[in-house]
Design a protein around this motif. Structure first.
Motif, PDB file in Angstrom:
ATOM      1  N   THR A 132      -7.540  30.717 -37.781  1.00 55.39           N
ATOM      2  CA  THR A 132      -6.574  31.792 -37.338  1.00 55.39           C
ATOM      3  C   THR A 132      -5.690  30.605 -36.057  1.00 55.39           C
ATOM      4  N   SER A 133      -4.493  31.260 -35.789  1.00 58.59           N
ATOM      5  CA  SER A 133      -3.705  30.443 -34.975  1.00 58.59           C
ATOM      6  C   SER A 133      -2.564  31.261 -34.524  1.00 58.59           C
ATOM      7  N   PHE A 134      -1.385  30.711 -34.221  1.00 53.94           N
ATOM      8  CA  PHE A 134      -0.186  31.510 -33.907  1.00 53.94           C
ATOM      9  C   PHE A 134       0.437  32.177 -34.978  1.00 53.94           C
ATOM     10  N   LEU A 135       1.207  33.069 -34.760  1.00 55.25           N
ATOM     11  CA  LEU A 135       1.967  33.858 -35.730  1.00 55.25           C
ATOM     12  C   LEU A 135       3.169  32.958 -36.395  1.00 55.25           C
ATOM     13  N   LYS A 136       3.122  32.516 -37.692  1.00 59.32           N
ATOM     14  CA  LYS A 136       4.325  31.554 -38.008  1.00 59.32           C
ATOM     15  C   LYS A 136       5.356  32.099 -38.691  1.00 59.32           C
ATOM     16  N   HIS A 137       5.544  33.140 -38.927  1.00 57.73           N
ATOM     17  CA  HIS A 137       6.496  33.866 -39.583  1.00 57.73           C
ATOM     18  C   HIS A 137       7.734  34.614 -38.761  1.00 57.73           C
ATOM     19  N   GLU A 138       8.132  33.740 -37.763  1.00 56.05           N
ATOM     20  CA  GLU A 138       9.051  34.391 -36.545  1.00 56.05           C
ATOM     21  C   GLU A 138      10.410  34.260 -36.712  1.00 56.05           C
ATOM     22  N   PHE A 139      10.914  35.441 -36.620  1.00 51.81           N
ATOM     23  CA  PHE A 139      12.286  35.765 -37.065  1.00 51.81           C
ATOM     24  C   PHE A 139      13.079  36.165 -35.604  1.00 51.81           C
ATOM     25  N   PHE A 140      14.177  35.500 -35.379  1.00 46.85           N
ATOM     26  CA  PHE A 140      15.069  35.939 -34.052  1.00 46.85           C
ATOM     27  C   PHE A 140      15.976  36.450 -34.481  1.00 46.85           C
ATOM     28  N   PHE A 141      16.511  37.717 -33.884  1.00 48.01           N
ATOM     29  CA  PHE A 141      17.661  38.533 -33.990  1.00 48.01           C
ATOM     30  C   PHE A 141      18.201  39.095 -32.841  1.00 48.01           C
ATOM     31  N   GLU A 142      19.706  38.946 -32.661  1.00 51.19           N
ATOM     32  CA  GLU A 142      20.570  39.378 -31.584  1.00 51.19           C
ATOM     33  C   GLU A 142      21.527  40.713 -31.866  1.00 51.19           C
ATOM     34  N   LYS A 143      21.600  41.412 -30.888  1.00 48.92           N
ATOM     35  CA  LYS A 143      22.952  42.212 -30.665  1.00 48.92           C
ATOM     36  C   LYS A 143      23.721  41.900 -29.462  1.00 48.92           C
ATOM     37  N   LEU A 144      24.800  42.131 -29.574  1.00 51.68           N
ATOM     38  CA  LEU A 144      25.712  42.064 -28.376  1.00 51.68           C
ATOM     39  C   LEU A 144      26.237  43.358 -27.898  1.00 51.68           C
ATOM     40  N   SER A 145      26.014  43.792 -26.920  1.00 52.95           N
ATOM     41  CA  SER A 145      26.334  45.395 -26.221  1.00 52.95           C
ATOM     42  C   SER A 145      27.034  45.069 -25.103  1.00 52.95           C
TER      43      SER A 145
END
Length: 88
Positions: free
Chosen positions: A75-88
Motif C-alpha cells: 500500500t502507498s499513495f493513491l496513484k490514479h490522480e486526475f485534476f479538473f478545473e472550472k472557471l466561475s
C-alpha cells in the motif's frame, strides 16, 4: 467580472476515467463555499466521466508508473490522480 478557479482532484480505482472514485479533494477559489476544500462522506461524482459531463475540464493526469519488483501488493499513495478545473 473576474473569473475564479475551482479545482477538483479525483483519485480513481484505475487509470480509466470511467473507473470508480476512491478519494477526492475540492478547492473553491470563488469563495462561494466554506471551507474551500470538500469534506463530504460521498464523492462529488462516481467517476471522472461524470465530472467531464458536468462541465469540469480535465487538465492533468498522473503518469502511469509500474510497481517496483516485490512491491506489487504493497500500500502507498493513491496513484490514479486526475485534476479538473472550472472557471466561475
Amino acid at each position: 467580472m473576474t473569473l475564479r478557479q475551482q479545482v477538483l482532484v479525483l483519485y480513481l480505482s484505475t487509470s480509466a476515467l470511467d473507473s470508480p472514485v476512491v478519494g477526492w479533494s475540492r478547492y473553491d477559489g470563488t469563495g462561494a463555499t466554506r471551507p474551500t476544500t470538500g469534506d463530504s462522506d460521498e464523492p462529488p461524482y462516481s467517476d471522472g466521466l461524470e465530472a467531464l459531463k458536468d462541465g469540469w475540464r480535465l487538465f492533468q493526469v498522473s503518469p502511469l508508473l509500474p510497481p517496483q519488483a516485490g512491491a506489487e501488493y504493497g500500500t502507498s499513495f493513491l496513484k490514479h490522480e486526475f485534476f479538473f478545473e472550472k472557471l466561475s
